[in-house]
Design an enzyme around this catalytic site. Structure first.
Site, PDB file in Angstrom:
ATOM      1  N   GLU A  17       1.039  -1.182   0.033  1.00 49.77           N
ATOM      2  CA  GLU A  17       0.037   0.005  -0.158  1.00 49.77           C
ATOM      3  C   GLU A  17       0.739   1.232   0.215  1.00 49.77           C
ATOM      4  O   GLU A  17       1.765   1.401   0.689  1.00 49.77           O
ATOM      5  CB  GLU A  17      -0.756  -0.073   1.253  1.00 49.77           C
ATOM      6  CG  GLU A  17      -1.893   1.303   1.337  1.00 49.77           C
ATOM      7  CD  GLU A  17      -2.751   1.186   2.549  1.00 49.77           C
ATOM      8  OE1 GLU A  17      -3.475   0.266   2.786  1.00 49.77           O
ATOM      9  OE2 GLU A  17      -2.686   2.056   3.255  1.00 49.77           O
ATOM     10  N   ASP A 109     -12.574   8.191   7.788  1.00 44.21           N
ATOM     11  CA  ASP A 109     -12.700   8.519   9.138  1.00 44.21           C
ATOM     12  C   ASP A 109     -13.151  10.038   9.129  1.00 44.21           C
ATOM     13  O   ASP A 109     -13.387  10.665   8.339  1.00 44.21           O
ATOM     14  CB  ASP A 109     -11.089   8.698   9.746  1.00 44.21           C
ATOM     15  CG  ASP A 109     -10.687   7.354  10.241  1.00 44.21           C
ATOM     16  OD1 ASP A 109     -11.567   6.558  10.828  1.00 44.21           O
ATOM     17  OD2 ASP A 109      -9.453   6.907   9.974  1.00 44.21           O
ATOM     18  N   HIS A 268      -0.920  -7.802   3.180  1.00 41.51           N
ATOM     19  CA  HIS A 268      -0.962  -6.413   2.876  1.00 41.51           C
ATOM     20  C   HIS A 268       0.038  -5.762   3.673  1.00 41.51           C
ATOM     21  O   HIS A 268      -0.211  -5.477   4.645  1.00 41.51           O
ATOM     22  CB  HIS A 268      -2.461  -5.873   2.780  1.00 41.51           C
ATOM     23  CG  HIS A 268      -2.597  -4.661   2.312  1.00 41.51           C
ATOM     24  ND1 HIS A 268      -2.752  -4.586   0.866  1.00 41.51           N
ATOM     25  CD2 HIS A 268      -2.725  -3.580   2.825  1.00 41.51           C
ATOM     26  CE1 HIS A 268      -2.768  -3.140   0.658  1.00 41.51           C
ATOM     27  NE2 HIS A 268      -2.787  -2.440   1.848  1.00 41.51           N
TER      28      HIS A 268
END
Ligand SMILES: Cc1cc2nc3c(=O)[nH]c(=O)nc-3n(C[C@H](O)[C@H](O)[C@H](O)COP(=O)(O)OP(=O)(O)OC[C@H]3O[C@@H](n4cnc5c(N)ncnc54)[C@H](O)[C@@H]3O)c2cc1C
Length: 291
Positions: A17, A109, A268
């Site tokens: 990522e 968020d 990941h």
């Protein structure tokens, strides 16, 4: 290519990522990291969507560039924050038209300074609504987020899992978890998800703890816990960055080895746009992963 054509078929996925940098120097560092991590032959890479939609255009451009110029299978993160459904539809059209076939559908968020998430008028309140919208817009492969230690705003883990199930039932093809440091938490979560009938592959989110202050900041935001012995060990080394780095890589490597031995669907890595630790961990694992 869709990620679900290759994930959950036996070989664990390995993914990285990245986030869109703010400066030219940041982009130079990112492309260097991508170049080094490309050699690991990842199953896919993903690009985050800035809090409050702040990186909207950069996310779309970067994910397109990685997919089309660097030829690495890519996934765009997308959140509901500050967007109407029409705006999200436009972003999805842009992604689809630039050849992206994978989207991680998130609520996001609350913006800085707000404790509660408030849906934008004409937008979405929860990720399950976004998942349905994405699925109806284009035939994307949709990833969703899961929380081994529970989402910080949901005190009841069973309820949290019911919300995860709704995301999968609405079209989520696989789950990527929040970072965690204790595999027991992941196994409990995976077992509970399977018991609830969530059959989608569950990919473990891994972030090596390379800097004590930074990792404390991350866990205070995302609700994960550092096992006490690891925390004590890291704090004792705080004045010695190289020792902290080595301990962080060692813990993450052992975590990944154990996850692979226990049939994890994928790893990941939250790379923070750096390659060194992730390359070291992946080389130590050398798993025959799905690529
Ligand atoms: C792998 C991963 C990648 C991420 N990438 C990004 C990123 O790129 N950009 C970014 O800004 N953030 C990112 N995040 C953070 C994420 O946006 C936050 O954790 C956010 O608070 C929740 O997003 P969600 O999609 O899990 O929300 P949801 O699944 O909507 O859940 C949010 C909360 O609402 C509850 N809930 C869900 N549905 C309902 C319902 N119907 N009724 C009542 N309560 C409900 C859940 O239990 C949970 O407490 C990422 C997180 C993960 C794990």
């Amino acid at each position: 290519m869709r990620i679900d054509e290759i994930i959950g078929l036996g070989k664990p996925a390995v993914s990285f990522e990245f986030f869109p940098p703010k400066s030219d120097a940041g982009f130079a560092q990112l492309y260097q990291a991508i170049n080094e991590l490309h050699a690991i032959n990842p199953t896919y890479v993903s690009v985050t969507y800035g809090a409050g939609g702040s990186t909207r255009q950069k996310t779309v451009e970067l994910v397109g560039r990685i997919q089309n110029e660097l030829k690495i299978r890519s996934m765009a993160h997308l959140t509901c924050v500050g967007h109407t459904a029409d705006e999200i539809g436009g972003i999805l059209d842009e992604l689809w038209n630039s050849g992206i076939r994978n989207v991680l559908a998130l609520r996001g968020d609350p913006p800085a300074g707000q404790s509660q998430f408030v849906a934008t008028e004409g937008g979405f309140a929860y990720a399950d609504q976004l998942v349905r919208f994405v699925r109806e817009r284009h035939p994307f492969c949709i990833g969703v987020a899961g929380y081994p230690e529970g989402h910080p705003q949901c005190l009841n883990k069973t309820r949290d899992l019911e919300h995860l199930k709704r995301k999968v039932d609405n079209g989520g093809c696989f789950v990527i978890t929040q970072l965690f440091f204790d595999n027991v938490e992941f196994y409990r979560f995976r077992d509970a998800a399977r018991e609830m009938g969530i059959k989608a592959p569950i990919v473990a989110g891994i972030m090596p703890s390379l800097n004590v202050a930074q990792i404390k900041r991350f866990i205070s935001m995302c609700g994960a816990k550092i096992p006490q012995p690891l925390l004590v060990r890291l704090e004792a080394m705080e004045g010695d960055p190289e020792a902290v780095y080595a301990a962080g890589v060692e813990h993450a490597t052992r975590q990944c080895q154990d996850l692979l031995a226990n049939g994890v669907d994928g790893l990941h890595f939250y790379t923070l746009n750096k390659s060194k630790a992730t390359v070291q961990i992946c080389k130590a694992l050398n798993p025959p992963h799905a690529a």
